[in-house]
Design a protein around this motif. Structure first.
Motif, PDB file in Angstrom:
ATOM      1  N   LYS A  80      -1.780  -1.110  -2.638  1.00  0.00           N
ATOM      2  CA  LYS A  80      -2.924  -1.511  -1.776  1.00  0.00           C
ATOM      3  C   LYS A  80      -3.498  -0.202  -1.440  1.00  0.00           C
ATOM      4  CE  LYS A  80      -2.146  -6.336  -0.756  1.00  0.00           C
ATOM      5  NZ  LYS A  80      -1.779  -7.352   0.267  1.00  0.00           N
TER       6      LYS A  80
ATOM      7  N   GLU B  70      -9.015   5.200  -3.289  1.00  0.00           N
ATOM      8  CA  GLU B  70      -9.718   5.474  -4.527  1.00  0.00           C
ATOM      9  C   GLU B  70     -11.227   4.519  -4.589  1.00  0.00           C
ATOM     10  OE1 GLU B  70      -9.254   7.490  -6.881  1.00  0.00           O
ATOM     11  OE2 GLU B  70      -7.615   8.401  -5.973  1.00  0.00           O
TER      12      GLU B  70
ATOM     13  N   GLN C  63      -3.223   2.685  -2.157  1.00  0.00           N
ATOM     14  CA  GLN C  63      -3.464   3.780  -3.323  1.00  0.00           C
ATOM     15  C   GLN C  63      -5.006   3.412  -3.619  1.00  0.00           C
ATOM     16  OE1 GLN C  63      -0.379   3.750  -6.024  1.00  0.00           O
ATOM     17  NE2 GLN C  63       0.520   5.465  -5.358  1.00  0.00           N
ATOM     18  N   LEU C  64      -5.030   1.938  -3.985  1.00  0.00           N
ATOM     19  CA  LEU C  64      -6.209   1.424  -4.306  1.00  0.00           C
ATOM     20  C   LEU C  64      -7.453   1.675  -3.559  1.00  0.00           C
ATOM     21  CD1 LEU C  64      -5.113  -1.906  -5.909  1.00  0.00           C
ATOM     22  CD2 LEU C  64      -5.980  -0.033  -7.208  1.00  0.00           C
ATOM     23  N   LYS C  65      -7.048   1.483  -2.125  1.00  0.00           N
ATOM     24  CA  LYS C  65      -8.132   1.657  -1.029  1.00  0.00           C
ATOM     25  C   LYS C  65      -8.462   3.006  -1.119  1.00  0.00           C
ATOM     26  CE  LYS C  65      -6.992  -2.122   2.054  1.00  0.00           C
ATOM     27  NZ  LYS C  65      -6.053  -2.512   3.360  1.00  0.00           N
TER      28      LYS C  65
END
Length: 308
Positions: free
Chosen positions: A8, A14, A10-12
């Protein structure tokens, strides 16, 4: 959970995104969880409700099966007269079948055969074909809460089992047979298919072999997929109710009656020798794939649905 939280973050980093907690809906499917019973259920109640409203079937009489035994569809039922063609031009046949197809692909394997049958007449549907589509919608109205239930009662089985079957020469126009298969993981369907065979089978045994080969290919794919997910399977059992097909798959013996199907037979024998896929005998009453090939009586249809 630590790995999930890392992902989560890492996604946030990007993308601009919010954490909305547990998923409750995705692509028209509702996700229901019962953590006490270790149960997860996928349904399409809201989607089915919208489909019924779109085609003015929300108050229609409920049907017990998607395709009753008395319904026999053929291209001979397609319109010939201009007035009939003009009537059917106003009917949203393709749109209705497409909507049914999406439900079938996601969470409703029980309508796979019926949707496959009505989709054969997309190019020139007739009134009887449209009535069959409405029968499927009537069935969905009475079973809108039905779905796929995974786990339950503390069980977390990852045992993959397949079922395959065929309906010999069931197509009234070209006399092609219908192949059907379904694979269950822990007792619940994860992959299913119902489709006309591409060739005309010359015997019930050949039709069953064609269906078994299609199931074996899917079994190999699912085996590799589960391996990628860390779930190893030494071999996959595919249940078949044809003793002759199983015998041919286990014994590479050709005669004038079987030499035209030796390629498929050789494939199944190779799978058996490599200990990757085994054909196992199952009684017709317990073959869940039966409902993927033909219309069934209400009791048998409900039993097949419960099996998956």
């Amino acid at each position: 959970k630590n790995e999930i939280n890392k992902l989560k973050l890492q996604l946030k980093s990007e993308f601009e995104m919010k954490d909305l907690g547990e998923a409750k809906r995705i692509l028209g499917m509702e996700i229901e969880r019962d953590r006490k019973r270790f149960e997860l259920k996928l349904t399409q109640k809201e989607y089915i409700k919208k489909v019924l409203c779109r085609f003015s079937m929300e108050n229609a009489k409920v049907s017990n099966t998607p395709l009753p035994l008395h319904v026999k569809l053929s291209s001979k039922d397609s319109p010939i007269l201009e007035k009939d063609k003009a009537y059917m031009a106003k009917v949203p046949y393709a749109s209705a079948v497409g909507s049914l197809m999406y439900a079938m692909v996601c969470t409703r394997p029980d309508i796979a055969n019926a949707v496959g049958v009505v989709s054969r007449f997309m190019s020139n549907p007739g009134k009887s074909h449209w009535e069959a589509v409405k029968l499927i919608l009537r069935y969905l109205r009475g079973t809108s809460s039905h779905g796929l239930v995974f786990g339950g009662s503390g069980k977390r089985s990852c045992n993959l089992v397949g079922y395959c079957d065929s309906d010999y020469a069931g197509d009234r126009d070209r006399r092609k047979s219908t192949s059907g298969y379904v694979f269950t993981l822990g007792g619940t369907a994860i992959s299913w298919r119902s489709r006309l065979q591409t060739v005309v089978a010359l015997s019930t045994t050949e039709a069953e072999l064609i269906a078994a080969v299609e199931a074996a290919k899917e079994a190999l794919y699912l085996k590799r997929l589960l391996c990628d997910l860390g779930i190893e399977h030494d071999s996959i059992d595919v249940q078949c109710d044809s003793q002759s097909a199983i015998h041919l798959a286990e014994n590479l013996a050709f005669s004038s009656r079987t030499k035209h199907i030796e390629v498929r037979e050789s494939f199944l024998v190779a799978m058996d020798e490599d200990k990757q896929v085994y054909l196992r005998k199952v009684h017709t009453k317990e073959n869940a794939a039966d409902m993927f090939t033909k219309a069934l009586p209400v009791g048998k249809f409900e039993h097949c649905s419960n099996l998956i």
